[in-house]
Design a protein around this motif. Structure first.
Motif, mmCIF file in Angstrom:
data_model
loop_
_atom_site.group_PDB
_atom_site.id
_atom_site.type_symbol
_atom_site.label_atom_id
_atom_site.label_comp_id
_atom_site.label_asym_id
_atom_site.label_seq_id
_atom_site.Cartn_x
_atom_site.Cartn_y
_atom_site.Cartn_z
ATOM 1 N N GLU A 175 -2.349 -11.787 -3.178
ATOM 2 C CA GLU A 175 -1.637 -10.687 -2.526
ATOM 3 C C GLU A 175 -1.483 -9.479 -3.449
ATOM 4 O O GLU A 175 -0.803 -8.514 -3.086
ATOM 5 C CB GLU A 175 -0.246 -11.166 -2.062
ATOM 6 C CG GLU A 175 -0.284 -12.275 -1.028
ATOM 7 C CD GLU A 175 -1.035 -11.878 0.248
ATOM 8 O OE1 GLU A 175 -0.811 -10.732 0.719
ATOM 9 O OE2 GLU A 175 -1.827 -12.677 0.757
ATOM 10 N N TYR A 177 -2.339 -6.131 -4.800
ATOM 11 C CA TYR A 177 -3.124 -5.063 -4.177
ATOM 12 C C TYR A 177 -4.123 -4.431 -5.146
ATOM 13 O O TYR A 177 -5.178 -3.948 -4.717
ATOM 14 C CB TYR A 177 -2.198 -4.002 -3.573
ATOM 15 C CG TYR A 177 -1.519 -4.491 -2.317
ATOM 16 C CD1 TYR A 177 -2.274 -4.821 -1.191
ATOM 17 C CD2 TYR A 177 -0.140 -4.665 -2.261
ATOM 18 C CE1 TYR A 177 -1.673 -5.307 -0.042
ATOM 19 C CE2 TYR A 177 0.468 -5.141 -1.114
ATOM 20 C CZ TYR A 177 -0.300 -5.462 -0.004
ATOM 21 O OH TYR A 177 0.299 -5.950 1.125
ATOM 22 N N LEU A 180 -6.987 -6.875 -4.983
ATOM 23 C CA LEU A 180 -7.674 -6.767 -3.689
ATOM 24 C C LEU A 180 -8.500 -5.480 -3.607
ATOM 25 O O LEU A 180 -9.648 -5.511 -3.147
ATOM 26 C CB LEU A 180 -6.655 -6.816 -2.551
ATOM 27 C CG LEU A 180 -5.989 -8.171 -2.293
ATOM 28 C CD1 LEU A 180 -4.824 -8.014 -1.316
ATOM 29 C CD2 LEU A 180 -7.002 -9.174 -1.743
ATOM 30 N N PRO A 198 -12.677 -6.277 5.475
ATOM 31 C CA PRO A 198 -11.353 -6.865 5.743
ATOM 32 C C PRO A 198 -10.398 -6.782 4.555
ATOM 33 O O PRO A 198 -9.194 -6.579 4.741
ATOM 34 C CB PRO A 198 -11.675 -8.324 6.096
ATOM 35 C CG PRO A 198 -13.056 -8.579 5.630
ATOM 36 C CD PRO A 198 -13.748 -7.262 5.641
ATOM 37 N N ILE A 199 -10.932 -6.900 3.338
ATOM 38 C CA ILE A 199 -10.090 -6.789 2.134
ATOM 39 C C ILE A 199 -9.571 -5.358 2.005
ATOM 40 O O ILE A 199 -8.383 -5.128 1.762
ATOM 41 C CB ILE A 199 -10.894 -7.183 0.876
ATOM 42 C CG1 ILE A 199 -11.327 -8.645 0.941
ATOM 43 C CG2 ILE A 199 -10.076 -6.930 -0.394
ATOM 44 C CD1 ILE A 199 -12.307 -9.067 -0.144
ATOM 45 N N GLN A 201 -9.259 -3.113 4.321
ATOM 46 C CA GLN A 201 -8.345 -2.808 5.420
ATOM 47 C C GLN A 201 -6.944 -3.327 5.124
ATOM 48 O O GLN A 201 -5.937 -2.666 5.419
ATOM 49 C CB GLN A 201 -8.872 -3.409 6.731
ATOM 50 C CG GLN A 201 -8.176 -2.884 7.980
ATOM 51 C CD GLN A 201 -8.264 -1.371 8.130
ATOM 52 O OE1 GLN A 201 -9.303 -0.760 7.864
ATOM 53 N NE2 GLN A 201 -7.162 -0.748 8.526
ATOM 54 N N LYS A 202 -6.871 -4.500 4.527
ATOM 55 C CA LYS A 202 -5.574 -5.110 4.181
ATOM 56 C C LYS A 202 -4.803 -4.215 3.212
ATOM 57 O O LYS A 202 -3.597 -3.998 3.367
ATOM 58 C CB LYS A 202 -5.800 -6.499 3.574
ATOM 59 C CG LYS A 202 -4.513 -7.240 3.252
ATOM 60 C CD LYS A 202 -4.805 -8.666 2.780
ATOM 61 C CE LYS A 202 -3.517 -9.416 2.488
ATOM 62 N NZ LYS A 202 -3.770 -10.819 2.089
ATOM 63 N N GLU A 205 -3.724 -0.660 4.819
ATOM 64 C CA GLU A 205 -2.524 -0.697 5.674
ATOM 65 C C GLU A 205 -1.248 -0.522 4.869
ATOM 66 O O GLU A 205 -0.270 0.039 5.365
ATOM 67 C CB GLU A 205 -2.487 -2.017 6.454
ATOM 68 C CG GLU A 205 -3.520 -2.074 7.574
ATOM 69 C CD GLU A 205 -3.642 -3.456 8.192
ATOM 70 O OE1 GLU A 205 -2.846 -4.348 7.824
ATOM 71 O OE2 GLU A 205 -4.531 -3.640 9.054
ATOM 72 N N LYS A 206 -1.255 -1.007 3.628
ATOM 73 C CA LYS A 206 -0.068 -0.897 2.771
ATOM 74 C C LYS A 206 -0.134 0.313 1.845
ATOM 75 O O LYS A 206 0.884 0.940 1.546
ATOM 76 C CB LYS A 206 0.076 -2.167 1.915
ATOM 77 C CG LYS A 206 0.468 -3.401 2.703
ATOM 78 C CD LYS A 206 1.932 -3.352 3.116
ATOM 79 C CE LYS A 206 2.344 -4.631 3.818
ATOM 80 N NZ LYS A 206 3.760 -4.580 4.237
#
Length: 367
Positions: A175, A177, A180, A198-199, A201-202, A205-206
């Motif tokens: 988790e 960032y 990631l 997908p990584i 995008q995760k 979003e934050k």
């Protein structure tokens, strides 16, 4: 302080509490008070300098850390001084003090990481990677080791090795960032967009302003031929070698000669060891029939990777074209030496056997 006022340690402790709360300006004020009450409270001097680094008061921090490095040198003071020198782009002294910190404590992981980062910044690949390898050999294993190692490997285009290190960092904290974003960026550099998106995008979003995520998404836009979108995204940081490389590629696609050249030059200024940039720049110069410039770039690149077959084939091709316009025996022999070097590495990888035979025949006729 009300019960027993004017005690240096009270203000030092107060500063530490504020520091933990990330109230750096208030913390600095307490540490300053502590030092005024006792100029020999070296812990307070040190922590005051750390706060000044946080507050970008670099000259004030430098004076304190310089004082500490002379009167009570230890691993912490010396490492922090090295870190400050790196922030101020004084890389020679950053290396000096990081090595000194390791003399006090040879198992100090942050010093190895700092050395790796600084050597990477000055494009010293061998010493950069050696710093991480030494830390690993000493079993100083942590998320930060693998993360920063992966970042440096990315800079030197060792993407498979970078991915391996970043996946290890991911095992520590799935988790995180920073992990990631760097992992997604690595997948983007490898053009594995199925894994990357997908990584990214995760994280997006934050942290929608995350620089690595924006870079990676810009690479994806470029590869999807969304050139104007990619240019806009890459221009958000045009002092980054990867961004400049892709900006050159975008403007090359748009047939903008001046900007293509400008961004290739900027890219190699920010990362003089960027071999892919050298290769693509040379191919562009050949396309534009600027063979002498292409040859000059190839000479620089071959100083970095003397046995790179792609570079050597390009060098043979450019030299062959130039030698045809200016036939001197020395130039012909120099061009043939490039061909022989490729053949000594792997004969199957030499791309111009016909041109080589033409030059051999030319020499024989002159003899």
């Amino acid at each position: 302080d009300r019960v027993h006022s004017g005690v240096s340690e009270t203000f030092a402790g107060w500063g530490m509490s504020l520091m933990k709360q990330k109230k750096y300006s208030d913390a600095r004020e307490k540490f300053t008070r502590s030092v005024k009450l006792n100029k020999y409270n070296f812990s307070a001097v040190f922590l005051c300098a750390v706060m000044e680094i946080k507050l970008e008061m670099y000259d004030k921090a430098d004076a304190k850390l310089s004082f500490l490095s002379n009167v009570c040198p230890n691993e912490g003071n010396t490492y922090e001084y090295a870190r400050l020198k790196a922030i101020k782009d004084d890389y020679e002294n950053a290396i000096h003090y990081a090595k000194k910190a390791l003399e006090y404590n040879s198992n100090m992981l942050p010093a190895y990481i700092l050395l790796g980062q600084v050597y990477s910044t000055i494009a010293d690949k061998d010493n950069a990677l050696k710093s991480f390898e030494t830390a690993f050999e000493k079993e100083l294993i942590s998320l930060s080791l693998f993360l920063e190692w992966g970042k440096v490997l990315q800079k030197f285009e060792k993407y498979d090795e970078a991915l391996e290190k970043l996946l290890k960092a991911y095992e520590y904290d799935a988790e995180n960032y920073d992990v990631l974003a760097t992992l997604g960026f690595c997948y983007a550099l490898k053009k594995d967009f199925v894994q990357a998106e997908p990584i990214l995008q995760k994280v997006y979003e934050k942290e929608p302003e995350n620089k690595k995520v924006k870079q990676a998404l810009a690479i994806i836009a470029y590869e999807n031929e969304e050139t104007d979108k990619a240019i806009s995204m890459f221009k958000s940081d045009d002092e980054d070698a990867v961004n400049c490389y892709y900006l050159a590629k975008c403007f090359e696609r748009n047939n903008d000669y001046i900007r293509t050249i400008d961004y290739y030059e900027a890219c190699l200024r920010f990362n003089p060891q960027y071999i892919t940039a050298y290769i693509d720049y040379v191919k562009y110069l050949i396309f534009k029939e600027e063979y002498a410039d292409a040859q000059r770039k190839l000479r620089k690149a071959l100083k970095i990777e003397e046995n790179n077959v792609i570079l050597l084939n390009l060098m043979f091709n450019v030299s062959y074209i130039l030698v045809k316009d200016n036939i001197y025996e020395y130039n012909v022999k120099e061009t043939l030496a490039v061909a022989e070097k490729i053949e000594s590495i792997n004969p199957d990888l030499f791309e111009y056997p016909g041109q080589k035979q033409e030059l051999v025949k030319l020499l024989q006729e002159r003899d």
